[in-house]
Write a protein that holds these residues in place. Structure first.
Motif, PDB file in Angstrom:
ATOM      1  N   GLU A   1       1.462   7.913  -3.807  1.00 22.82           N
ATOM      2  CA  GLU A   1       1.791   6.891  -3.511  1.00 22.82           C
ATOM      3  C   GLU A   1      -0.067   7.008  -2.171  1.00 22.82           C
ATOM      4  OE1 GLU A   1       5.426   5.849  -0.563  1.00 22.82           O
ATOM      5  OE2 GLU A   1       4.655   7.750  -0.622  1.00 22.82           O
ATOM      6  N   ARG A   2      -1.149   6.848  -3.244  1.00 27.71           N
ATOM      7  CA  ARG A   2      -2.449   6.921  -3.005  1.00 27.71           C
ATOM      8  C   ARG A   2      -3.022   5.908  -3.440  1.00 27.71           C
ATOM      9  NH1 ARG A   2      -4.805  12.823  -3.865  1.00 27.71           N
ATOM     10  NH2 ARG A   2      -3.766  12.821  -5.572  1.00 27.71           N
ATOM     11  N   ALA A   3      -4.044   5.375  -3.419  1.00 32.85           N
ATOM     12  CA  ALA A   3      -4.571   3.879  -3.716  1.00 32.85           C
ATOM     13  C   ALA A   3      -6.131   4.211  -4.038  1.00 32.85           C
ATOM     14  CB  ALA A   3      -4.853   2.994  -2.609  1.00 32.85           C
ATOM     15  N   TRP A   4      -6.398   3.962  -5.077  1.00 31.08           N
ATOM     16  CA  TRP A   4      -7.927   3.736  -6.174  1.00 31.08           C
ATOM     17  C   TRP A   4      -8.467   2.357  -6.615  1.00 31.08           C
ATOM     18  CZ3 TRP A   4      -9.107   9.067  -6.288  1.00 31.08           C
ATOM     19  CH2 TRP A   4      -8.323  10.207  -6.078  1.00 31.08           C
TER      20      TRP A   4
ATOM     21  N   LEU B   1     -11.029   7.581  -3.454  1.00 31.22           N
ATOM     22  CA  LEU B   1      -9.835   7.190  -3.208  1.00 31.22           C
ATOM     23  C   LEU B   1      -9.844   6.343  -1.579  1.00 31.22           C
ATOM     24  CD1 LEU B   1      -7.237   8.086  -2.229  1.00 31.22           C
ATOM     25  CD2 LEU B   1      -7.884  10.480  -1.217  1.00 31.22           C
ATOM     26  N   VAL B   2      -9.125   5.226  -1.766  1.00 31.53           N
ATOM     27  CA  VAL B   2      -9.329   4.347  -0.951  1.00 31.53           C
ATOM     28  C   VAL B   2      -8.258   3.664   0.499  1.00 31.53           C
ATOM     29  CG1 VAL B   2     -11.083   3.139  -1.257  1.00 31.53           C
ATOM     30  CG2 VAL B   2      -8.227   2.531  -2.156  1.00 31.53           C
ATOM     31  N   GLU B   3      -8.315   3.604   1.150  1.00 30.36           N
ATOM     32  CA  GLU B   3      -6.438   3.271   2.573  1.00 30.36           C
ATOM     33  C   GLU B   3      -5.560   2.053   1.686  1.00 30.36           C
ATOM     34  OE1 GLU B   3      -5.021   4.320   4.729  1.00 30.36           O
ATOM     35  OE2 GLU B   3      -5.919   6.117   4.523  1.00 30.36           O
TER      36      GLU B   3
ATOM     37  N   GLU C   1      -2.550  -3.867   3.386  1.00 26.91           N
ATOM     38  CA  GLU C   1      -1.096  -3.196   3.614  1.00 26.91           C
ATOM     39  C   GLU C   1      -0.853  -4.840   2.787  1.00 26.91           C
ATOM     40  OE1 GLU C   1       0.352  -2.478   6.327  1.00 26.91           O
ATOM     41  OE2 GLU C   1      -1.426  -1.180   6.543  1.00 26.91           O
ATOM     42  N   SER C   2      -1.392  -6.196   1.852  1.00 25.46           N
ATOM     43  CA  SER C   2      -0.603  -6.787   1.421  1.00 25.46           C
ATOM     44  C   SER C   2      -0.069  -6.286   0.026  1.00 25.46           C
ATOM     45  CB  SER C   2      -2.170  -7.563   0.680  1.00 25.46           C
ATOM     46  OG  SER C   2      -3.160  -6.771   0.352  1.00 25.46           O
ATOM     47  N   ALA C   3      -0.676  -4.916   0.084  1.00 24.71           N
ATOM     48  CA  ALA C   3       0.434  -4.204  -1.720  1.00 24.71           C
ATOM     49  C   ALA C   3       1.232  -3.052  -1.026  1.00 24.71           C
ATOM     50  CB  ALA C   3      -0.746  -3.231  -2.185  1.00 24.71           C
ATOM     51  N   ALA C   4       1.302  -3.499   0.688  1.00 25.58           N
ATOM     52  CA  ALA C   4       2.645  -2.644   1.051  1.00 25.58           C
ATOM     53  C   ALA C   4       4.171  -2.809  -0.008  1.00 25.58           C
ATOM     54  CB  ALA C   4       2.143  -2.043   1.999  1.00 25.58           C
ATOM     55  N   PRO C   5       4.801  -4.479   0.534  1.00 30.84           N
ATOM     56  CA  PRO C   5       5.840  -4.260   0.173  1.00 30.84           C
ATOM     57  C   PRO C   5       5.658  -4.339  -1.099  1.00 30.84           C
ATOM     58  CG  PRO C   5       4.956  -5.757   1.578  1.00 30.84           C
ATOM     59  CD  PRO C   5       3.402  -5.116   1.124  1.00 30.84           C
ATOM     60  N   ARG C   6       4.965  -4.737  -1.987  1.00 28.63           N
ATOM     61  CA  ARG C   6       4.754  -4.681  -3.765  1.00 28.63           C
ATOM     62  C   ARG C   6       4.538  -3.265  -4.065  1.00 28.63           C
ATOM     63  NH1 ARG C   6       0.640  -5.466  -6.192  1.00 28.63           N
ATOM     64  NH2 ARG C   6      -0.716  -5.883  -4.970  1.00 28.63           N
ATOM     65  N   GLU C   7       4.133  -1.954  -3.176  1.00 25.88           N
ATOM     66  CA  GLU C   7       4.733  -0.422  -3.782  1.00 25.88           C
ATOM     67  C   GLU C   7       5.504   0.095  -2.952  1.00 25.88           C
ATOM     68  OE1 GLU C   7       4.545   3.171  -2.329  1.00 25.88           O
ATOM     69  OE2 GLU C   7       3.574   1.923  -1.317  1.00 25.88           O
ATOM     70  N   HIS C   8       6.356  -0.581  -1.954  1.00 26.15           N
ATOM     71  CA  HIS C   8       7.411   0.177  -1.665  1.00 26.15           C
ATOM     72  C   HIS C   8       8.591  -0.414  -3.121  1.00 26.15           C
ATOM     73  CE1 HIS C   8       5.956   1.510   1.489  1.00 26.15           C
ATOM     74  NE2 HIS C   8       5.514   0.525   2.071  1.00 26.15           N
TER      75      HIS C   8
ATOM     76  N   GLY D   1      -8.764  -2.518  -8.494  1.00 26.60           N
ATOM     77  CA  GLY D   1      -8.087  -0.560  -8.242  1.00 26.60           C
ATOM     78  C   GLY D   1      -6.043  -0.855  -8.091  1.00 26.60           C
ATOM     79  N   ALA D   2      -6.243   0.447  -8.695  1.00 26.90           N
ATOM     80  CA  ALA D   2      -3.850   0.638  -8.600  1.00 26.90           C
ATOM     81  C   ALA D   2      -4.269   1.709  -7.795  1.00 26.90           C
ATOM     82  CB  ALA D   2      -3.814   1.359 -10.219  1.00 26.90           C
ATOM     83  N   VAL D   3      -2.537   1.762  -7.488  1.00 26.62           N
ATOM     84  CA  VAL D   3      -1.433   2.573  -6.375  1.00 26.62           C
ATOM     85  C   VAL D   3      -0.891   3.044  -7.026  1.00 26.62           C
ATOM     86  CG1 VAL D   3      -0.265   3.063  -4.292  1.00 26.62           C
ATOM     87  CG2 VAL D   3      -1.550   1.023  -4.523  1.00 26.62           C
ATOM     88  N   ASP D   4      -0.711   4.951  -7.348  1.00 26.07           N
ATOM     89  CA  ASP D   4       0.049   5.945  -8.032  1.00 26.07           C
ATOM     90  C   ASP D   4       1.323   5.515  -7.289  1.00 26.07           C
ATOM     91  OD1 ASP D   4       0.987   8.401  -8.069  1.00 26.07           O
ATOM     92  OD2 ASP D   4       0.055   8.395  -9.297  1.00 26.07           O
ATOM     93  N   LEU D   5       2.673   5.264  -8.002  1.00 33.97           N
ATOM     94  CA  LEU D   5       3.971   5.391  -7.176  1.00 33.97           C
ATOM     95  C   LEU D   5       4.520   6.583  -6.993  1.00 33.97           C
ATOM     96  CD1 LEU D   5       4.932   1.908  -9.525  1.00 33.97           C
ATOM     97  CD2 LEU D   5       4.126   2.291  -7.517  1.00 33.97           C
ATOM     98  N   VAL D   6       4.012   8.035  -7.399  1.00 35.27           N
ATOM     99  CA  VAL D   6       3.977   9.079  -6.681  1.00 35.27           C
ATOM    100  C   VAL D   6       3.304   9.463  -6.321  1.00 35.27           C
ATOM    101  CG1 VAL D   6       4.867  11.625  -7.615  1.00 35.27           C
ATOM    102  CG2 VAL D   6       5.179   9.787  -9.847  1.00 35.27           C
TER     103      VAL D   6
END
Length: 656
Positions: free
Chosen positions: A153-156, A166-168, A171-178, A146-151
């Motif tokens: 901040e929703r995950a797909w 659309l999913v939650e 947590e493992s992707a949160a540091p990279r996403e921020h 999947g992918a996280v939209d950086l604008v």
């Protein structure tokens, strides 16, 4: 209608992506041009769209440039491997030169083994615009799911063949996403003072405001957003299409961009032609895009009346008038040429970036049936009118037809077109008109031309000296005749005869760089004539050339080689192996990540240079060449060239 071009290296999945974007409604609405260009019309969210699918080999760049002339945006498709980022370099170069707003789509993300950040960094080496990540992948082990939209901040989460769910966000992707989001905001703040202030004040900007900034950055061609997905599995393609719908500019922006490329004070064109081809029994068909209102069948366009307009792919009549942004096939409109800006009363040259670079593959063509020579010449001229990557010339010494092409695949397509559309079967070989000869020492000849066959005879007596001229000095003629030994009205005939003798010298090649001086002679009051003195001048110079120690000359060209920087080191050894001399190299000021290497090479090595350059640069390098000077060839090299070319050339000249 909105229109975008899909381009990128071969094997990146461009056609798969276009078919996914178009969905089932692409059925029956795809036009495949003979050169591999695909035009697909479809609807997305009840809006009409058109995608121009370009081939990925380097020989297709002459078709990519005109496609961008008709495009609101470009989608650059790349594989998820930083090692092959260099293969996208030519496409970034063309897109940036055109000023077309662009989006990067990292395809086959499910196959990715490298970090996405490394892929983007590799691409950035060849792109002067900042490439801004808009998504990051969600991984489960080694697989991207999947992918996280950086604008937003929703995950797909990707679903095979269907829309993402659309999913939650894990947590493992949160540091990279921020971290990735912070980089995105930093990039966007360069284009917007409000956002910069929000970041400084440590306030979280609203998603709607960020999308508006993204839209402006793309429309103004300030940055290139990067999305990820897998066209084969339908992952990420809807998100790409939504970005194009909300953020890519409409046809008004294209009209303004083309108006800016026109001469000062000119209005924007009404339409553009971006492709044309000849079809047997149908004649020429042109692909045009209206970029203003008023384009309709029968109306005045480019100084003539526009013929019938047909929908792309369906064969049905197109709406008339064609709406701004609409694309159609123009039939029975022979006054239209390919790759032109179309005004109501005339057509104009496209911007410099839309014109093809100099072809570097040169071949001489001859029909298998000698009676088809005129037919071959006409067919090639018609093909060249519609093919931006092809030019046709004629070899001065032999009159052979010479084609300048993008490469072997391009040659194959031209030969197939000649056979299928024009009924001419042709063969090709390397041009043999590059060699020249001159003399190395002076010679003085006294020649008398006398012929008596009944009635008025022929008489002319000339004495002349032939000397080597300075290299590059060409041919010069002068006379020092005293006392009227040769009447002045016959002297031009002697000069014309001398020029006749230069067509083919003793070695079988055209003669250059000599001085001819007429010093004395005789004439007859009855039997002398222009014809007789011309024959005498020709024979005298031919004898002098044979006695003047003829020597072979080869033309030396100065070449400018364009190649991505990682390959420059290998090019130096390649030039040396071709008996050339490197003059120097420097970073290309007009293309990030490219070098410009200048060298001098024998003209006979140019064909081998093209092949070696493509091999050494994975097909991306190209060169421009201009004649510089002639240079002597000695020893075994000269003997080999004369044996291979001179004898056969002399036989042809004798036959003529």
């Amino acid at each position: 209608m909105r229109c975008f071009t899909v381009l990128g290296p071969a094997g990146a999945g461009k056609t798969t992506l276009v078919n996914r974007l178009a969905g089932s409604k692409a059925s029956g609405e795809r036009l495949e041009a003979r050169d591999g260009l695909g035009i697909v019309s479809f609807e997305f969210m009840d809006e009409p769209w058109c995608a121009i699918d370009c081939r990925g080999d380097i020989e297709a760049l002459p078709q990519v440039r005109p496609a961008l002339l008709a495009s609101d945006a470009a989608v650059i498709v790349v594989p998820p491997d930083p090692e092959v980022a260099v293969l996208a370099a030519p496409f970034f170069q063309v897109v940036e030169a055109s000023g077309t707003p662009s989006v990067v789509f990292v395809n086959r993300i499910d196959e990715a083994r490298a970090r996405l950040r490394d892929v983007v960094a590799g691409l950035q080496d060849y792109c002067s615009h900042p490439i801004v990540l808009r998504q990051i992948p969600i991984r489960e082990g080694e697989h991207v799911v999947g992918a996280v939209d950086l604008v937003s901040e929703r995950a797909w989460q990707y679903r095979e063949g269907g829309p993402s769910a659309l999913v939650e966000g894990p947590e493992s992707a949160a540091p990279r996403e921020h971290e990735a989001r912070a980089e995105l905001l930093e990039h966007l703040s360069e284009f917007d003072d409000w956002l910069l202030e929000e970041i400084v004040e440590e306030r979280e900007p609203a998603s709607a405001a960020l999308y508006a900034i993204c839209r402006r950055a793309l429309a103004e061609n300030r940055a290139i957003p990067a999305l990820i997905g897998s066209a084969l599995h339908g992952a990420g393609v809807v998100r790409l299409m939504k970005m194009l719908r909300h953020e890519a500019p409409a046809v008004d922006a294209l009209r303004q961009r083309l108006a800016g490329g026109s001469e000062a004070g000119e209005a924007a064109p009404m339409a553009v032609t971006f492709h044309a081809q000849y079809r047997k029994h149908l004649g020429k068909e042109k692909l045009i895009r209206a970029i203003a209102d008023g384009v309709s069948a029968g109306a005045s366009l480019a100084g003539g009346n526009l013929g019938a307009l047909m929908e792309v792919g369906t064969g049905k009549p197109a709406p008339s008038p064609l709406p701004a942004g609409g694309i159609a096939l123009a039939l029975k409109s022979d006054h239209l040429a390919a790759t032109r800006l179309l005004f109501a009363d005339r057509s104009g040259e496209p911007p410099a970036w839309a014109r093809s670079t100099e072809p570097m593959f040169v071949r001489s063509l001859a029909p298998q049936n000698d009676r088809d020579q005129a037919k071959l010449s006409l067919a090639l001229s018609r093909i060249a009118e519609d093919d931006p990557g092809l030019t046709v010339s004629q070899e001065g010494a032999t009159g052979a037809l010479v084609v300048h092409l993008q490469g072997p695949m391009h040659l194959r397509r031209v030969l197939n077109m000649l056979a299928q559309e024009f009924g001419v079967t042709a063969s090709d070989h390397a041009p043999d008109g590059v060699w020249r000869e001159t003399i190395s020492r002076p010679a003085t000849i006294h020649h008398r031309h006398r012929k008596q066959t009944g009635g008025a005879g022929q008489f002319a007596d000339v004495k002349l000296t032939v000397r080597p001229n300075r290299r590059g000095g060409g041919f010069s003629f002068e006379e020092t005749v005293k006392g009227g030994a040769v009447p002045r009205n016959y002297i031009p005939a002697v000069e014309a005869g001398a020029r006749d003798a230069l067509v083919s010298g003793p070695l079988g090649f055209p003669v250059v760089d000599i001085e001819v001086t007429l010093t004395d002679g005789q004439y007859h009051a009855v039997d002398s004539s222009d014809f007789a003195f011309r024959a005498a001048g020709r024979a005298a110079v031919a004898e002098a050339l044979a006695e003047g120690a003829p020597m072979l000359l080869q033309p030396i060209h100065e070449v400018a080689i364009h190649a991505p920087a990682p390959y420059t080191g290998a090019l130096v050894a390649m030039i040396s192996s071709l008996k050339g001399r490197v003059l120097g190299f420097e970073p290309n000021p007009n293309a990030r990540g490219w070098d410009l290497l200048r060298a001098r090479l024998p003209a006979g090595a140019l064909e081998e240079l093209g092949q070696a350059l493509r091999s050494a640069t994975q097909g991306m390098g190209w060169f421009e060449s201009t004649f510089d000077h002639y240079e002597e060839v000695y020893g075994r090299d000269a003997d080999r060239i004369i044996a291979m070319h001179g004898g056969a050339r002399g036989d042809r000249q004798a036959a003529r």
